[in-house]
Design a protein around this motif. Structure first.
Motif, PDB file in Angstrom:
ATOM      1  N   PRO A  64       0.841  -1.200   0.000  1.00 28.27           N
ATOM      2  CA  PRO A  64       0.000   0.000   0.000  1.00 28.27           C
ATOM      3  C   PRO A  64       0.878   1.253   0.000  1.00 28.27           C
ATOM      4  O   PRO A  64       1.918   1.283   0.673  1.00 28.27           O
ATOM      5  N   TYR A  65       0.454   2.252  -0.729  1.00 27.28           N
ATOM      6  CA  TYR A  65       1.255   3.467  -0.858  1.00 27.28           C
ATOM      7  C   TYR A  65       1.582   4.082   0.502  1.00 27.28           C
ATOM      8  O   TYR A  65       2.689   4.536   0.753  1.00 27.28           O
ATOM      9  N   GLY A  66       0.589   4.059   1.389  1.00 23.89           N
ATOM     10  CA  GLY A  66       0.749   4.713   2.692  1.00 23.89           C
ATOM     11  C   GLY A  66       1.849   4.125   3.543  1.00 23.89           C
ATOM     12  O   GLY A  66       2.314   4.751   4.491  1.00 23.89           O
ATOM     13  N   SER A  67       2.267   2.893   3.222  1.00 18.53           N
ATOM     14  CA  SER A  67       3.280   2.255   4.057  1.00 18.53           C
ATOM     15  C   SER A  67       4.692   2.566   3.571  1.00 18.53           C
ATOM     16  O   SER A  67       5.663   2.155   4.187  1.00 18.53           O
ATOM     17  N   MET A  68       4.803   3.307   2.481  1.00 17.19           N
ATOM     18  CA  MET A  68       6.143   3.570   1.944  1.00 17.19           C
ATOM     19  C   MET A  68       6.816   4.684   2.719  1.00 17.19           C
ATOM     20  O   MET A  68       6.221   5.712   3.021  1.00 17.19           O
ATOM     21  N   LYS A  69       8.097   4.471   3.006  1.00 11.96           N
ATOM     22  CA  LYS A  69       8.834   5.474   3.756  1.00 11.96           C
ATOM     23  C   LYS A  69       9.223   6.646   2.870  1.00 11.96           C
ATOM     24  O   LYS A  69       9.155   7.786   3.265  1.00 11.96           O
ATOM     25  N   GLU A  70       9.658   6.300   1.676  1.00 11.38           N
ATOM     26  CA  GLU A  70      10.033   7.361   0.742  1.00 11.38           C
ATOM     27  C   GLU A  70       9.290   7.111  -0.562  1.00 11.38           C
ATOM     28  O   GLU A  70       9.866   6.655  -1.565  1.00 11.38           O
ATOM     29  N   PRO A  71       7.987   7.376  -0.577  1.00 16.07           N
ATOM     30  CA  PRO A  71       7.153   6.958  -1.707  1.00 16.07           C
ATOM     31  C   PRO A  71       7.562   7.578  -3.040  1.00 16.07           C
ATOM     32  O   PRO A  71       7.354   6.974  -4.085  1.00 16.07           O
ATOM     33  N   MET A  72       8.154   8.761  -2.986  1.00 16.67           N
ATOM     34  CA  MET A  72       8.493   9.410  -4.261  1.00 16.67           C
ATOM     35  C   MET A  72       9.584   8.670  -5.015  1.00 16.67           C
ATOM     36  O   MET A  72       9.754   8.859  -6.216  1.00 16.67           O
ATOM     37  N   ARG A  73      10.336   7.839  -4.297  1.00 21.37           N
ATOM     38  CA  ARG A  73      11.354   7.039  -4.973  1.00 21.37           C
ATOM     39  C   ARG A  73      10.720   5.848  -5.695  1.00 21.37           C
ATOM     40  O   ARG A  73      11.362   5.203  -6.511  1.00 21.37           O
ATOM     41  N   GLU A  74       9.476   5.518  -5.349  1.00 18.69           N
ATOM     42  CA  GLU A  74       8.824   4.368  -5.963  1.00 18.69           C
ATOM     43  C   GLU A  74       7.711   4.784  -6.902  1.00 18.69           C
ATOM     44  O   GLU A  74       7.495   4.158  -7.934  1.00 18.69           O
ATOM     45  N   VAL A  75       7.000   5.836  -6.540  1.00 16.37           N
ATOM     46  CA  VAL A  75       5.879   6.279  -7.355  1.00 16.37           C
ATOM     47  C   VAL A  75       5.996   7.777  -7.589  1.00 16.37           C
ATOM     48  O   VAL A  75       6.199   8.536  -6.654  1.00 16.37           O
ATOM     49  N   GLY A  76       5.895   8.161  -8.848  1.00 17.28           N
ATOM     50  CA  GLY A  76       5.825   9.583  -9.134  1.00 17.28           C
ATOM     51  C   GLY A  76       4.440   9.875  -9.644  1.00 17.28           C
ATOM     52  O   GLY A  76       3.900   9.107 -10.439  1.00 17.28           O
ATOM     53  N   LEU A 142       8.966  13.070 -11.386  1.00 11.96           N
ATOM     54  CA  LEU A 142      10.195  12.404 -11.821  1.00 11.96           C
ATOM     55  C   LEU A 142      11.311  12.477 -10.771  1.00 11.96           C
ATOM     56  O   LEU A 142      12.319  11.775 -10.889  1.00 11.96           O
ATOM     57  N   LEU A 143      11.101  13.342  -9.731  1.00 14.63           N
ATOM     58  CA  LEU A 143      12.175  13.621  -8.769  1.00 14.63           C
ATOM     59  C   LEU A 143      12.855  12.366  -8.229  1.00 14.63           C
ATOM     60  O   LEU A 143      14.071  12.261  -8.201  1.00 14.63           O
ATOM     61  N   GLY A 144      12.028  11.412  -7.804  1.00 17.85           N
ATOM     62  CA  GLY A 144      12.576  10.235  -7.136  1.00 17.85           C
ATOM     63  C   GLY A 144      12.998   9.144  -8.093  1.00 17.85           C
ATOM     64  O   GLY A 144      13.291   8.043  -7.647  1.00 17.85           O
ATOM     65  N   ASP A 145      13.011   9.454  -9.388  1.00 17.40           N
ATOM     66  CA  ASP A 145      13.356   8.456 -10.408  1.00 17.40           C
ATOM     67  C   ASP A 145      12.569   7.170 -10.172  1.00 17.40           C
ATOM     68  O   ASP A 145      13.129   6.082 -10.082  1.00 17.40           O
ATOM     69  N   PRO A 146      11.222   7.299 -10.056  1.00 17.83           N
ATOM     70  CA  PRO A 146      10.421   6.153  -9.616  1.00 17.83           C
ATOM     71  C   PRO A 146      10.150   5.143 -10.729  1.00 17.83           C
ATOM     72  O   PRO A 146      10.196   5.493 -11.909  1.00 17.83           O
ATOM     73  N   GLY A 147       9.865   3.938 -10.342  1.00 21.80           N
ATOM     74  CA  GLY A 147       9.540   2.874 -11.284  1.00 21.80           C
ATOM     75  C   GLY A 147       8.093   2.916 -11.717  1.00 21.80           C
ATOM     76  O   GLY A 147       7.710   2.283 -12.699  1.00 21.80           O
ATOM     77  N   VAL A 148       7.281   3.628 -10.987  1.00 22.08           N
ATOM     78  CA  VAL A 148       5.858   3.711 -11.305  1.00 22.08           C
ATOM     79  C   VAL A 148       5.505   5.189 -11.436  1.00 22.08           C
ATOM     80  O   VAL A 148       5.878   5.996 -10.599  1.00 22.08           O
ATOM     81  N   LEU A 149       4.801   5.517 -12.535  1.00 21.65           N
ATOM     82  CA  LEU A 149       4.394   6.912 -12.737  1.00 21.65           C
ATOM     83  C   LEU A 149       2.911   6.981 -13.012  1.00 21.65           C
ATOM     84  O   LEU A 149       2.355   6.139 -13.722  1.00 21.65           O
ATOM     85  N   MET A 150       2.292   7.994 -12.409  1.00 23.47           N
ATOM     86  CA  MET A 150       0.859   8.172 -12.623  1.00 23.47           C
ATOM     87  C   MET A 150       0.598   9.618 -13.000  1.00 23.47           C
ATOM     88  O   MET A 150       1.055  10.532 -12.326  1.00 23.47           O
ATOM     89  N   PHE A 151      -0.123   9.799 -14.098  1.00 22.18           N
ATOM     90  CA  PHE A 151      -0.440  11.162 -14.551  1.00 22.18           C
ATOM     91  C   PHE A 151      -1.946  11.268 -14.737  1.00 22.18           C
ATOM     92  O   PHE A 151      -2.530  10.476 -15.446  1.00 22.18           O
ATOM     93  N   ASP A 152      -2.518  12.278 -14.073  1.00 23.45           N
ATOM     94  CA  ASP A 152      -3.958  12.468 -14.203  1.00 23.45           C
ATOM     95  C   ASP A 152      -4.202  13.616 -15.183  1.00 23.45           C
ATOM     96  O   ASP A 152      -3.902  14.763 -14.894  1.00 23.45           O
ATOM     97  N   GLU A 153      -4.724  13.255 -16.332  1.00 21.73           N
ATOM     98  CA  GLU A 153      -5.023  14.242 -17.378  1.00 21.73           C
ATOM     99  C   GLU A 153      -3.829  15.178 -17.618  1.00 21.73           C
ATOM    100  O   GLU A 153      -3.944  16.394 -17.461  1.00 21.73           O
ATOM    101  N   PRO A 154      -2.699  14.668 -18.017  1.00 22.99           N
ATOM    102  CA  PRO A 154      -1.496  15.505 -18.098  1.00 22.99           C
ATOM    103  C   PRO A 154      -1.502  16.496 -19.243  1.00 22.99           C
ATOM    104  O   PRO A 154      -0.766  17.470 -19.186  1.00 22.99           O
ATOM    105  N   VAL A 155      -2.320  16.278 -20.259  1.00 17.86           N
ATOM    106  CA  VAL A 155      -2.227  17.167 -21.425  1.00 17.86           C
ATOM    107  C   VAL A 155      -3.171  18.352 -21.330  1.00 17.86           C
ATOM    108  O   VAL A 155      -3.134  19.228 -22.181  1.00 17.86           O
ATOM    109  N   ASN A 156      -3.963  18.368 -20.244  1.00 18.89           N
ATOM    110  CA  ASN A 156      -4.876  19.506 -20.090  1.00 18.89           C
ATOM    111  C   ASN A 156      -4.119  20.819 -20.144  1.00 18.89           C
ATOM    112  O   ASN A 156      -3.151  21.023 -19.443  1.00 18.89           O
ATOM    113  N   GLY A 157      -4.580  21.670 -21.006  1.00 18.37           N
ATOM    114  CA  GLY A 157      -4.000  23.002 -21.043  1.00 18.37           C
ATOM    115  C   GLY A 157      -2.688  23.110 -21.787  1.00 18.37           C
ATOM    116  O   GLY A 157      -2.064  24.167 -21.765  1.00 18.37           O
ATOM    117  N   LEU A 158      -2.258  22.027 -22.370  1.00 16.79           N
ATOM    118  CA  LEU A 158      -0.975  22.083 -23.081  1.00 16.79           C
ATOM    119  C   LEU A 158      -1.187  22.435 -24.556  1.00 16.79           C
ATOM    120  O   LEU A 158      -2.216  22.091 -25.147  1.00 16.79           O
TER     121      LEU A 158
END
Lengths: 301, 743
Positions: A64-76, A142-158
């Motif tokens: 579970p995401y909440g149990s990660m100590k440094e979640p940004m290294r795993e999920v961006g 991208l900061l934590g160079d994570p293995g998992v990335l999630m983008f919610d509607e990233p192209v909005n406004g681009l």
């Protein structure tokens, strides 16, 4: 790897996510599709631990995401480009985030360069355009160079150039073997980016399939025009196809264009048109979700 | 954990708005300086006693502190509400998904910044106020505080440090509230309610609720933790607990609010328990004592009770008498320190009557003390021994020789036996030692560990006796115009003569300058000396009575009026005295006899048996005829106008039947706190001689006439005494009080 299992999420009486199960695999760009209000954002918020589900669970890399100590290294994640304090500079914003996950300061410069914001690193975010904020949000992901990335509607406004940039970025990230989940309510956009799609409507899973399968599934037969159409219709029917006349042409299904061409050649019938037809992805998407949009034919909730 | 904390420190540091907010807190310093300036303006426009009525500004933080607290609390609140307002909270929570960790990670950075800023602010406020106040700061006020305090004063530095250390706690309150309310505006409004509106609302309450409710306000807590000389009823530990309870409650609420649904129970339980514990500490009643007494209202604000004591303290299980006591209870606006026990003069004056008639003088003292007094066993109208017997006595004549001395002894003894025979055991135990033991019994009944004494006049003898017998029961000892039992007879007589001669000189000077004096234009001293010398040879008759006044009689009758001229500028008693002299020179002593009769119902001053029953058993008597002779000769040598007058009191004890029960013995100076003495032109010297026996003691000298400065409402003296009672701080030696200027 993201695994969502039996996820159910209620807001009062409204069921936002209903027994949703799917998995997102590494090495692919997975499109997360649904009309506005289908439950995409809620699902992503649950995955990121921002909401506690009423039932089911969401795991990232088996945890579970909440149990990660440094979640940004795993999920961006980029959920909302506006979720920043305008008073900070871009660099300060990223430095605060990086520090909270024990990420070195050097990464701030790297990701800023990666998203093309290095020149404005020292400017306050309040003066950023929406596109710049999207890039900043992606930099944060991208900061934590994570293995998992999630983008919610990233192209909005681009702008178109920005859209192409994001598309390439996601393809590259997936190419590096990362798990990439991108939500959108625009099927057409996904068709160009995603390898795999998860479609939801009213919080329920509608489709979980590869982009290729999705295309296949909405094959609409082949349109044929020929000099001797009645003969050709006969031949094709004998070959196992179902044929009907449409606007002075034949609409053929059950045989692909190659087979149709071979059969016509064998009988010496000249073809003036041979067009494989498929529903547009947009149409397919609408078709899939039609029954499940809030105001459509409802099921008992 | 560390990463999250450092990250929060960066967040705090990287927002320019936080810096602006902190800069805004300088306003608190300006406010302190400004308000202090207004106070000094008012102070400079007042004079004398009016200045004593000012309220102390203490360390000078008053108006600035709430502003500083508001800024710190706002900083705390904004650290979370700004995240909600901008949406940053979502980004933050994705970075630090453990929400309580996220909230609590804000504490160290916030605490560090507000602690440093707070301490700087507090000291800046203090120094700004003190700079504006200048040397007015040391002015002692009626409630015993000074107008300002300096860093070197006890409790001030710790007080400032605590006020500064409270800043992070207040910031935590802001943080917790911010986490609950989420909206910046809502949080700031709530903080304004807590820090500004509620205290003002509390101020509108009637006393003592104003101060009691005010005690619980955040900005009033630091002062109650350390210095504690301002308003507020909480004990230091209670105030400290409450100061901690504020942030604990707020942060608990914040942690519960921020935690995800269904997971909020743990912080709620932990924080709730902590808060309940802290609040329980504040609920412990302040200064409660284990008193066994039941008090009944007995007129105005007075409450009365009684204590059983043995008649003869060497037979504790023997016959008991009931000693009446009365109390003016503390008004409950400040933390109660204890009890001030007023020992009345006389001997035999009623302390209860003093509280009834002069209780208003204790108004400021009662902010922090119960004031208790007694009707001592030697009060003349208790009824155990008939009042008529104790309130009358023989006329004393100056013995010319040993035979005359012996005749006086026989006369005195006969007169005393008339009273003694009605209750010999009681009559023999009217000494100040018995009274002091009664006071100790009252102390025990009050449940007080120590008492604060306010001894007036002959109460000085009881006070010194108490200090000798029960030094551990003395917290403070204020002696006002005190009789000094310990001084040797020669010194005593010398002091008495110096006092009355000094006063007579002033009388003569007044006579020379004032047309209202019947002897104006004549040499009053020469007239008086001529009258008394002539009367000693041929007594002056009182017209219409078969009684004549000797020079000795004149001096005894005149002494009270000489000592106490009455209110300036008319000095009615001196006028009366001059008229009486004028009349006596003309051959009629009625001027003296009339006013003596008004006071004593007899035309010459009687040697009151009631007073003697204490004087004589306290050993204030001649050791024998030889000492009498020596003292007589001393008077003739040093007192041109009143020679012989100092012999009158001890002559009343010649031949006294009851033994000396309470002989003068030095006080155990090393086991006693420094005393404060106060006295007028006529009683300062003797009081000083008494308190000087305890090292470190000091006195206040009033440059005027009178006797009993505190009870007669001399505000300057009261302010020094209250300061001593409240904070154990003595005025420097040589401190004087001036009489109010006469328009």
């Amino acid at each position: 790897m993201i695994e969502v299992t039996g996820l159910t999420m209620r807001y009062g009486d409204a069921l936002a996510v209903d027994d949703l199960t799917f998995a997102v695999k590494p090495g692919l760009v997975t499109g997360f599709l649904g009309v506005n209000g289908a439950g995409k954002s809620t699902t992503m918020r649950v995955i990121l631990g921002l909401e506690a589900p009423d039932k089911g669970m969401a795991l990232v890399g088996g945890r579970p995401y909440g149990s990660m100590k440094e979640p940004m290294r795993e999920v961006g994640a980029l959920l909302d480009a506006g979720a920043v304090h305008g008073g900070r500079t871009a660099a300060a914003h990223l430095w605060c985030l990086a520090r909270s996950n024990g990420i070195g300061r050097g990464r701030v410069g790297e990701v800023l360069e990666q998203v093309g914001l290095l020149d404005v690193a020292g400017r306050r975010i309040a003066g950023f355009s929406l596109g710049m904020r999207q890039r900043l949000g992606i930099a944060a992901a991208l900061l934590g160079d994570p293995g998992v990335l999630m983008f919610d509607e990233p192209v909005n406004g681009l702008d178109p150039e920005g859209i192409r940039w994001i598309r390439e970025l996601m393809r590259r990230l997936a190419g590096e073997g990362r798990t990439v989940l991108v939500s959108s309510h625009l099927m057409g956009e996904m068709a160009l980016t995603a390898d795999h799609v998860v479609v939801i409507g009213r919080g329920r899973l509608i489709a979980d399939t590869t982009m290729a399968e999705m295309v296949e599934r909405f094959q609409r037969g082949v349109l044929v025009r020929a000099a001797d159409q009645p003969t050709l219709a006969y031949v094709l029917s004998a070959g196992g196809a179902s044929v009907r006349e449409e606007d002075g042409a034949l609409s053929v299904s059950g045989l692909d264009a190659t087979r149709i061409g071979e059969l016509a050649l064998a009988r010496g019938i000249a073809l003036s048109e041979l067009t494989p037809r498929s529903a547009s992805l947009e149409e397919a998407f609408m078709e899939l979700t039609e029954e499940s949009v809030e105001f459509g034919a409802g099921r008992a909730a | 954990m560390i990463d999250a904390i450092v990250s929060e420190w960066l967040k705090l540091r990287t927002l320019r708005s936080n810096l602006y907010l902190l800069a805004f807190s300088v306003l608190s310093v300006l406010l302190c300086a400004g308000v202090t300036f207004l106070v000094t303006r008012g102070f400079d426009n007042q004079s004398g006693d009016d200045r004593l009525n000012f309220d102390s500004i203490g360390a000078g933080l008053g108006t600035g502190l709430p502003v500083a607290y508001f800024v710190m609390a706002a900083l705390g609140a904004l650290s979370i509400t700004s995240e909600h307002a901008t949406g940053l909270i979502r980004t933050s929570l994705v970075a630090v998904p453990r929400r309580q960790l996220f909230l609590f990670a804000k504490i160290p950075a916030l605490a560090a910044v507000t602690l440093v800023a707070g301490q700087v602010l507090v000291f800046a406020m203090h120094f700004a106020a003190q700079a504006v106040l200048g040397d007015r700061a040391g002015h002692v006020l009626l409630d015993g505080r000074t107008l300002g305090v300096s860093l070197s004063d006890p409790g001030v530095l710790p007080g400032l440090l605590v006020a500064g250390a409270a800043m992070p706690l207040v910031a935590m309150v802001g943080l917790g509230l911010g986490a609950v309310i989420r909206s910046t505006a809502g949080s700031l409004v709530t903080l304004i309610m807590i820090l500004f509106v509620l205290p003002v609302v509390a101020q509108t309450l009637p006393s003592p609720w104003r101060a009691r409710i005010g005690s619980f306000m955040v900005e009033n807590l630091p002062d109650q933790i350390v210095a504690g000389d301002g308003p507020g009823v909480l004990t230091p530990s209670a105030a400290f607990a409450l100061l901690l309870a504020y942030p604990v409650v707020a942060l608990t609420a914040g942690a519960v609010a921020i935690a995800m649904r269904g997971r909020g129970a743990r912080p709620l339980v932990a924080g709730g328990l902590a808060a309940a514990l802290l609040v329980a500490v504040t609920a412990v009643p302040a200064g409660a004592t284990a008193s066994a007494l039941t008090w009944k209202p007995c007129g105005k604000e007075l409450e009365c009770s009684s204590v059983q004591v043995p008649v003869n303290w060497s037979k504790p299980s023997g016959r008991k008498i009931s000693i009446q006591i009365a109390r003016l209870p503390a008004t409950g606006t400040h933390r109660r320190i204890g009890t001030v026990f007023a020992i009345p003069g006389g001997p035999g004056g009623s302390g209860i009557e003093d509280l009834q008639k002069k209780g208003g003088n204790f108004a400021d003292l009662r902010q922090r003390f119960d004031v208790v007094s007694l009707e001592p066993r030697n009060t003349t109208d208790l009824g155990v021994i008939p009042f008529d017997c104790l309130s009358t006595g023989p006329w004393i004549t100056l013995p010319a020789d040993r035979a005359g001395y012996d005749r006086l002894a026989a006369r005195n003894r006969k007169a005393a036996e008339r009273c003694r025979k009605t209750d010999p055991e009681y009559f023999d135990h009217l000494d100040s030692g018995s009274v002091a033991r009664d006071v100790e019994a009252i102390r025990v009944a009050l449940g007080e560990e120590k008492l604060n004494f306010l001894a007036t006049s002959y109460g000085g003898v009881v006070a010194a006796t108490y200090a000798r017998l029960f030094p551990g029961g003395v917290r403070t000892m204020y002696v006002d115009g005190g009789i000094n039992q310990l001084v040797d007879q020669t010194s005593h007589v010398r002091l008495k003569y110096e006092a009355i001669e000094g006063q007579f000189t002033r009388f003569a000077a007044w006579c020379e300058s004032a047309a209202a004096c019947a002897l104006h234009g004549r040499d009053a001293g020469a007239v008086w000396r001529g009258l008394t010398a002539a009367a000693d040879r041929a007594p002056v008759p009182v017209k219409g009575e078969r009684v004549a006044y000797s020079g000795f009689d004149f001096k005894v009758a005149a002494a009270p009026d000489v000592i106490t001229p009455g209110p300036a500028p008319d000095f009615p008693n001196w006028q009366r005295f001059a008229r009486a002299i004028d009349q006596a020179v003309a051959g009629d002593a009625a001027g003296f006899a009339d006013y003596v009769e008004q006071a004593t119902k007899t035309i010459k001053v009687p040697s009151f048996r009631g007073m003697n029953s204490t004087h004589c058993t306290d050993g204030l008597a001649f050791k024998g005829y030889e000492e009498f002779q020596r003292m007589k000769a001393l008077g003739e040598r040093i007192s041109p106008n009143f020679a012989g007058n100092a012999l009158w009191h001890p002559l009343g004890c010649v031949g006294w039947p009851a033994p000396v029960a309470n002989p003068a013995t030095p006080m155990p100076a090393d086991r006693l706190p420094p005393f404060l003495g106060a006295g007028t032109w006529t009683d300062h010297a003797e009081t000083a001689a008494l308190v000087i026996g305890v090292p470190g003691s000091s006195t206040v000298r009033y440059n005027g006439s009178g006797h009993g400065l505190y009870l007669s409402g001399n505000l300057c003296t009261i302010s020094h005494a209250n300061r001593y009672f409240t904070s154990l701080r003595l005025p420097p030696r040589g401190t004087t009080c001036e009489p109010p200027a006469v328009e």
